[in-house]
Design a protein around this motif. Structure first.
Motif, PDB file in Angstrom:
ATOM      1  N   ARG A 322      -2.830 -16.244  -0.311  1.00 10.05           N
ATOM      2  CA  ARG A 322      -3.199 -16.398  -1.702  1.00 10.05           C
ATOM      3  C   ARG A 322      -3.730 -15.072  -2.262  1.00 10.05           C
ATOM      4  O   ARG A 322      -3.309 -14.581  -3.301  1.00 10.05           O
ATOM      5  N   LEU A 323      -4.670 -14.469  -1.498  1.00 11.99           N
ATOM      6  CA  LEU A 323      -5.264 -13.199  -1.938  1.00 11.99           C
ATOM      7  C   LEU A 323      -4.188 -12.123  -2.069  1.00 11.99           C
ATOM      8  O   LEU A 323      -4.137 -11.380  -3.064  1.00 11.99           O
ATOM      9  N   ILE A 324      -3.333 -12.085  -1.088  1.00 13.67           N
ATOM     10  CA  ILE A 324      -2.317 -11.027  -1.086  1.00 13.67           C
ATOM     11  C   ILE A 324      -1.372 -11.186  -2.278  1.00 13.67           C
ATOM     12  O   ILE A 324      -1.021 -10.223  -2.946  1.00 13.67           O
ATOM     13  N   GLU A 325      -1.005 -12.417  -2.562  1.00 10.69           N
ATOM     14  CA  GLU A 325      -0.137 -12.645  -3.716  1.00 10.69           C
ATOM     15  C   GLU A 325      -0.823 -12.212  -5.012  1.00 10.69           C
ATOM     16  O   GLU A 325      -0.210 -11.615  -5.892  1.00 10.69           O
ATOM     17  N   ASP A 326      -2.119 -12.509  -5.074  1.00 11.27           N
ATOM     18  CA  ASP A 326      -2.862 -12.098  -6.267  1.00 11.27           C
ATOM     19  C   ASP A 326      -2.921 -10.574  -6.372  1.00 11.27           C
ATOM     20  O   ASP A 326      -2.816 -10.003  -7.468  1.00 11.27           O
ATOM     21  N   LEU A 327      -3.126  -9.935  -5.237  1.00 10.54           N
ATOM     22  CA  LEU A 327      -3.184  -8.471  -5.240  1.00 10.54           C
ATOM     23  C   LEU A 327      -1.870  -7.891  -5.742  1.00 10.54           C
ATOM     24  O   LEU A 327      -1.845  -6.963  -6.558  1.00 10.54           O
ATOM     25  N   ILE A 328      -0.761  -8.453  -5.278  1.00 12.74           N
ATOM     26  CA  ILE A 328       0.542  -7.951  -5.710  1.00 12.74           C
ATOM     27  C   ILE A 328       0.719  -8.177  -7.205  1.00 12.74           C
ATOM     28  O   ILE A 328       1.100  -7.280  -7.956  1.00 12.74           O
ATOM     29  N   ARG A 329       0.388  -9.388  -7.636  1.00 11.96           N
ATOM     30  CA  ARG A 329       0.570  -9.721  -9.046  1.00 11.96           C
ATOM     31  C   ARG A 329      -0.223  -8.748  -9.936  1.00 11.96           C
ATOM     32  O   ARG A 329       0.243  -8.330 -10.988  1.00 11.96           O
ATOM     33  N   THR A 330      -1.418  -8.383  -9.507  1.00  9.14           N
ATOM     34  CA  THR A 330      -2.273  -7.534 -10.333  1.00  9.14           C
ATOM     35  C   THR A 330      -1.933  -6.047 -10.206  1.00  9.14           C
ATOM     36  O   THR A 330      -1.972  -5.307 -11.188  1.00  9.14           O
ATOM     37  N   ALA A 331      -1.604  -5.639  -9.005  1.00  9.65           N
ATOM     38  CA  ALA A 331      -1.554  -4.192  -8.764  1.00  9.65           C
ATOM     39  C   ALA A 331      -0.148  -3.606  -8.746  1.00  9.65           C
ATOM     40  O   ALA A 331       0.037  -2.427  -9.071  1.00  9.65           O
ATOM     41  N   VAL A 332       0.838  -4.390  -8.331  1.00 12.16           N
ATOM     42  CA  VAL A 332       2.171  -3.797  -8.136  1.00 12.16           C
ATOM     43  C   VAL A 332       3.015  -3.959  -9.394  1.00 12.16           C
ATOM     44  O   VAL A 332       3.161  -5.059  -9.915  1.00 12.16           O
ATOM     45  N   SER A 333       3.525  -2.843  -9.892  1.00  9.02           N
ATOM     46  CA  SER A 333       4.400  -2.866 -11.065  1.00  9.02           C
ATOM     47  C   SER A 333       5.248  -1.604 -10.993  1.00  9.02           C
ATOM     48  O   SER A 333       4.943  -0.697 -10.225  1.00  9.02           O
ATOM     49  N   PRO A 334       6.309  -1.516 -11.797  1.00  3.53           N
ATOM     50  CA  PRO A 334       7.103  -0.280 -11.777  1.00  3.53           C
ATOM     51  C   PRO A 334       6.279   0.956 -12.178  1.00  3.53           C
ATOM     52  O   PRO A 334       6.671   2.081 -11.892  1.00  3.53           O
ATOM     53  N   THR A 335       5.128   0.761 -12.818  1.00  3.36           N
ATOM     54  CA  THR A 335       4.252   1.899 -13.122  1.00  3.36           C
ATOM     55  C   THR A 335       3.428   2.293 -11.895  1.00  3.36           C
ATOM     56  O   THR A 335       3.053   3.451 -11.741  1.00  3.36           O
ATOM     57  N   THR A 336       3.137   1.295 -11.053  1.00  2.00           N
ATOM     58  CA  THR A 336       2.303   1.557  -9.873  1.00  2.00           C
ATOM     59  C   THR A 336       2.994   1.062  -8.607  1.00  2.00           C
ATOM     60  O   THR A 336       2.439   0.251  -7.865  1.00  2.00           O
ATOM     61  N   PRO A 337       4.209   1.530  -8.351  1.00  3.70           N
ATOM     62  CA  PRO A 337       4.944   0.991  -7.192  1.00  3.70           C
ATOM     63  C   PRO A 337       4.252   1.309  -5.866  1.00  3.70           C
ATOM     64  O   PRO A 337       4.321   0.519  -4.925  1.00  3.70           O
ATOM     65  N   GLN A 338       3.569   2.457  -5.801  1.00  4.49           N
ATOM     66  CA  GLN A 338       2.993   2.869  -4.514  1.00  4.49           C
ATOM     67  C   GLN A 338       1.939   1.895  -4.000  1.00  4.49           C
ATOM     68  O   GLN A 338       1.588   1.919  -2.823  1.00  4.49           O
ATOM     69  N   ALA A 339       1.434   1.022  -4.889  1.00  2.00           N
ATOM     70  CA  ALA A 339       0.464   0.018  -4.445  1.00  2.00           C
ATOM     71  C   ALA A 339       1.061  -0.853  -3.335  1.00  2.00           C
ATOM     72  O   ALA A 339       0.338  -1.327  -2.462  1.00  2.00           O
ATOM     73  N   ALA A 340       2.374  -1.034  -3.378  1.00  5.19           N
ATOM     74  CA  ALA A 340       3.018  -1.872  -2.357  1.00  5.19           C
ATOM     75  C   ALA A 340       2.869  -1.238  -0.968  1.00  5.19           C
ATOM     76  O   ALA A 340       2.582  -1.926   0.017  1.00  5.19           O
TER      77      ALA A 340
END
Lengths: 686, 408
Positions: A322-340
């Motif tokens: 659950r936490l990990i999915e939330d982290l992805i939803r909030t942090a990962v985007s084409p502007t911030t791909p390196q978050a992955a």
């Protein structure tokens, strides 16, 4: 009248072969005056040659003239009395800047020098200090470092530079036409791989270079070969790592495509992304889009596949999905791909199993960034996504890649090192500081019982904080920097180096409480240096400390030297571990907050970043080479002096000699200990 | 270093000039530079033979220097600057055992004595007088203009005010009105006053040996203090025979046996040649380099040949080319002064940079934003060099430069 008021509107290049021919004659006259001139009279006649060369640079066909006379100009003494007189010692990194110099004389000098390299590279000329291969290699590096200026990408900045940019571009193009771009790609590709091996949090430079390569491959093409293969591997990792993204179709088209994929095909996509990411440390925009899309794909858990998780990471995924999915939803985007990539590495480190981490991350996701901190993040990263998203992406990366933290172009190595060390061993403490800074725009610390509140302190070395670093640094460094300075102020009046007291108070209990310093703080001269060396052996060398490993990173001070062994400055690093490499050579592995650890410190001391047992982000040196540049380290006060006494005498002289040949050259005490002097070799051992 | 020929003379260069040293170091004579002690380290580093000496005022120590050079085996001393001309005279009087050389040098060093001597020798000079204070200047200005039958209110013909012992345009003022007189500082007196000659001003460079002209060049001024070129235009060169006669008269009057002279003349509209002044040293404005560009022989090496008592006539004949005939083209230079009050950078005017005659420049970067106000003629900020086939085009080009901004 100011120069801006009369800036030339980009002189038209005179398209006239006759002009080049006439200037060629004038150049010959100038060379003929220079050639017989005595060394003391050369400068006067050099100027005339350069004056004509500068005009040739603005003339169609002028480069041919310069190249045809390059060896003659060199032999006549054009470079006499300047650094350019030793082509073997020139640095390719400096060429680009000189070509953009205000004074056309410097541009002409660099152009004449490059023409000389070109003549040697093409076998048209010979130079006693410059071998053909060296010349080719040098020019290749120059082109690689200035690749973006070879192609006609005219942006606002380069347009404003007018003439100089045109001349630089023409010169680089001329060189590339004569030596080809194949080698250039090779150099660039290995340079990028070298940087990527260090797994920096900030990858903009590497991404930029890869984009240049993509343009080069597209525009110029190259012969097939290993260079092309390496280049394509980088380009595809960034622009099309999978079957469905191979042709770089754009994110919308890509998402349309995969909507029709079956599970096997999707799994293949996920694994393709994961492979490219772990191969390079770079995350494609498609990968970021895929991850967010995969969150809502319920038939199969594509996320752990796309993150390329191993056993520890998968275990975390199962526990904290659950936490990990939330982290992805909030942090990962084409502007911030390196978050992955940060997230994948964070999971692999298993830090979520550390009790405070899950609630701390939950807390962080709820946090709004307030006040000045918000402004700074927006200033640094723009508004494409919220400052909170940027900060969370930064948190994931810093905790996932603790050794990838860099100081940017700021004099804040101490703060960068602190962030890195906390991310490595106390990520919950780091999150605590981030939370303070977000909510209250301050950081609280103590120094020997004295309360320090960064909000009360004047701006430090970094002013109001860097904007060219990762989001966590942008948020924290201005606070940490001020606190560090305040701790220094509280040490005023104490004898000795203040880091002795600051480091344990600033970083944590795990910094050893005793401190050894190689120089006398008052005089700046070496003091008790042999003892210093012995203590380092006894503290860190497994053969002399009872095979006791380094458990927590230990701050240490380095005297940084340049490739000529000249002292550059004091620098903060952290010792991570000491162990034998695959060849059995004892090495110190350390963290350098400088953005690129691979540095040449002169005298054969070249910091390695891969190939000698380094983990991502580590730099390493052989034990003795490393010790020769240390001027301060922490040591346990409880341990007896016996171990230090037991270090064999023979270990010390080579290290002493390397220090004396470099940073300590003018710090030797007046009456140097005769014993060591006698044993000192003049050359450092290879 | 070029091998030196021990059978040829050993010369002493008086004064510090890198251009001269560079040229002479490449030549076949042994040499030594006599210059102020600050040059010591530089000479040691660069293997330049050197004798330290302060050329302040000529005094009894000149004999000491002469003796020192004599003991070293030096045959002759060559002055490079105006200030070392009398030193060369004093030293050569000893080295060559010709006591009258000192007196001769004093004639070159005092413009007033020089003019009288020329007059005595039957050489045509303008009206001149010594001035000891401003009153003398005003009187001279008035008298000259009365002579010219000017009425009160008519524009005065200018007069020239020159320091006795300075070279070139240093200390040279043009006086047109009593206000100009007020602007002369006290310390510039005494000085020489001359009437203005409307005419064509030019200079001559002559290398002399055994009382004979070995090579004679005519340098044509486009504008005094700004520009010069060699060889001169055919219009001026057509007077070469008469000019040569005048130089021979000068040699006779000043009893010059050897060396190098640099006189200035006026050719007035009635076709009369007036003598201006003469110097016994190389000219300013790098004129020797212009001559080298045009004729391919080095003027400083020419000095050595002309001064060295051991030089043979065969060597002289081989060294010097035939005037005009042997010139490859016309070489000129332009002295650049900033024209604006405030300048920030050097930029060669586009039309100059594009002109086929423009070769290169030696212009200083503007070090100060504010341009010093020019009193007298002042010093230029460097020279721009030109070379071409057509003397008229070159002359007009040099004239045009006066209207262009090199510093903006």
């Amino acid at each position: 009248m100011t120069s801006s008021g009369t800036a030339p509107e980009g002189r038209e290049r005179v398209n006239d072969g006759a002009r080049a021919a006439r200037l060629a004659e004038t150049l010959d006259v100038a060379i003929a005056r220079l050639e017989p001139a005595r060394p003391f009279a050369k400068p006067r006649y050099q100027r005339a040659v350069l004056d004509v060369t500068a005009r040739l640079l603005q003339t169609e066909g002028g480069l041919d003239v310069i190249r045809s006379r390059a060896m003659q100009m060199d032999a006549a003494g054009l470079f006499a009395g300047s650094d350019w007189d030793r082509p073997e010692a020139l640095l390719p990194q400096l060429v680009g800047t000189t070509l953009m110099a205000d004074d056309p004389i410097f541009v002409a000098l660099e152009a004449a020098s490059l023409a000389r390299f070109l003549a040697v590279a093409n076998g048209e000329g010979r130079h006693e200090n410059l071998h053909k291969d060296m010349a080719v290699h040098f020019l290749t590096q120059v082109l690689a470092l200035n690749l973006k200026d070879i192609f006609g990408q005219s942006d606002e900045a380069s347009r404003a530079l007018g003439d100089r940019m045109v001349i630089k571009r023409q010169l680089l193009n001329y060189i590339s036409e004569h030596i080809g771009l194949t080698d250039v790609l090779g150099v660039l590709v290995s340079e990028i791989w070298r940087l990527l091996e260090q797994r920096s949090v900030q990858v903009a430079v590497a991404k930029d270079m890869i984009a240049q390569i993509a343009i080069a491959l597209d525009q110029k093409g190259t012969e097939p070969g290993s260079e092309r293969l390496g280049a394509e591997r980088l380009v595809s990792a960034l622009f099309g790592p999978t079957v469905a993204s191979l042709d770089d179709p754009g994110i919308d088209v890509y998402l349309d495509r995969i909507a029709h994929f079956d599970e096997t095909a999707l799994s293949r996509e996920a694994m393709g992304f994961a492979r490219a990411m772990h191969d390079t440390g770079l995350v494609s925009d498609y990968h970021a889009a895929f991850l967010v899309w995969a969150l809502d794909y319920r038939d199969r858990p594509l996320v752990p596949e796309a993150l390329g998780l191993g056993t520890t990471g998968l275990d975390c995924w199962r526990h904290y999905r659950r936490l990990i999915e939330d982290l992805i939803r909030t942090a990962v985007s084409p502007t911030t791909p390196q978050a992955a990539y940060g997230l994948a590495m964070l999971l692999e480190r298993g830090v979520l199993h550390h009790a405070p981490m899950v609630p701390a991350l939950h807390r962080h996701m709820q946090q709004k960034v307030q006040g000045d901190a918000r402004q700074r993040l927006r200033l640094s990263f723009g508004d494409a996504v919220s400052p909170e998203a940027h900060l969370l992406a930064g948190v994931l990366q810093v905790i996932g890649q603790p050794l990838g933290v860099g100081q940017g172009a700021n004099p804040t190595c101490q703060s960068a090192r602190a962030i890195s060390m906390w991310a490595l061993i106390e990520p919950d403490f780091l999150l605590h500081l981030i939370s303070q800074a977000c909510e209250f725009d301050t950081v609280l610390m103590q120094f020997e019982g004295t309360q320090i509140n960064s909000a009360d302190l004047p701006a430090g070395l970094a002013g109001h904080g860097p904007i060219d670093a990762d989001p966590v640094s942008v948020l924290l460094v201005s606070h940490l920097d001020r606190i560090y300075a305040e701790m220094g102020r509280l040490c005023l009046g104490r004898e000795g180096d203040p880091h002795r007291w600051i480091n344990p108070q600033f970083h944590g209990w795990w910094v050893a409480r005793d401190c050894a310093v190689a120089v006398d703080v008052a005089t700046g001269e070496l003091a008790g240096y042999d003892r210093f060396l012995r203590r380092f052996f006894a503290a860190y060398h497994p053969h002399h400390n009872g095979d006791r490993p380094v458990s927590h990173p230990q701050p240490a001070g380095i005297a940084v030297t340049d490739p000529n062994q000249q002292f550059v400055g004091w620098h903060a690093i952290a010792i991570l571990r000491v162990s034998a490499d695959q060849a059995g050579v004892m090495r110190v592995y350390f963290y350098n907050p400088n953005n690129d650890s691979g540095q040449d410190w002169g005298g054969g001391v070249v910091v390695s970043t891969s190939g000698n047992g380094e983990r991502y982000g580590e730099g390493s040196l052989e034990f003795g080479q490393f010790l020769s540049r240390v001027y301060l380290f922490h040591d346990d006060p409880l341990r007896s002096a016996e171990a230090a006494d037991a270090v064999p005498d023979a270990e010390l002289p080579p290290i002493h000699a390397q220090a004396a040949a470099s940073w300590a050259a003018d710090r030797l005490p007046q009456a140097a200990p005769a014993v060591v002097q006698d044993k000192m070799g003049t050359e450092p051992p290879e | 270093m070029t091998d030196k020929n021990p059978d040829k003379g050993y010369v002493a260069i008086l004064g510090w000039s890198l251009n001269a040293i560079n040229a002479i170091d490449q030549f076949d004579r042994r040499y030594v530079v006599v210059a102020p002690p600050w040059a010591q380290d530089y000479c040691a580093q660069n293997d330049i033979p050197f004798v330290p000496w302060d050329f302040d005022r000529l005094n009894e120590r000149s004999y000491e220097l002469a003796q020192q050079l004599k003991e070293m085996g030096v045959d002759v001393a060559i002055p490079i600057f105006e200030e070392t001309v009398e030193w060369a005279g004093a030293i050569n009087a000893v080295l060559l055992n010709q006591p009258r050389l000192l007196g001769q040098a004093m004639l070159f060093r005092d413009k007033s004595l020089m003019k009288r001597r020329a007059q005595l020798g039957g050489i045509r000079v303008g009206v001149f007088e010594e001035a000891h204070d401003r009153g003398d200047v005003i009187r001279f200005l008035k008298r000259v203009n009365q002579t010219l039958l000017k009425l009160d209110g008519d524009v005065n013909d200018p007069i020239h005010f020159k320091a006795f012992d300075k070279s070139g345009t240093a200390g040279h003022r043009v006086i047109r009105s009593p206000e100009d007189v007020d602007n002369i500082p006290e310390d510039e007196f005494p000085a020489l006053l001359e009437s203005h000659l409307d005419g064509w001003e030019f200079a001559v460079e002559a290398w002399i040996k055994n009382g004979k002209i070995q090579f004679l060049n005519i340098s044509e001024y486009v504008t005094l203090g700004y520009s010069v070129f060699v060889p001169a235009t055919p219009e001026l060169e057509q007077h070469r025979a008469r000019i040569t006669e005048q130089i021979e008269k000068l040699i006779e009057t000043f009893e010059i046996d050897f060396g190098f002279i640099h006189p200035e003349y006026f050719l007035t509209s009635d076709n009369t040649l007036y003598f201006g002044e003469v110097a016994y040293r190389p000219p300013g404005f790098n004129a020797l380099e212009l001559i080298e560009r045009a004729y391919s022989f080095n003027g400083y090496q020419g000095l050595v040949v002309a001064f060295d008592p051991k030089t043979t006539q065969e060597e002289l004949d081989a060294f010097f080319p035939t005037p005009i005939e042997d010139a490859k083209g016309f070489a000129g230079c332009f002295g650049v002064y900033p024209r604006r009050r405030v300048v920030s950078k050097l930029e060669i005017p586009q039309e100059t940079a594009d002109h086929p005659y423009f070769e290169f420049h030696e212009l200083a970067d503007p070090r100060e934003q504010k341009v010093a106000k020019r009193s007298a003629f002042g010093t230029h900020w460097g020279l721009a060099y030109f070379f071409g086939d057509d003397p008229h085009q070159l002359r007009d080009l040099l004239k045009q430069q006066e209207e262009l901004d090199y510093y903006i």
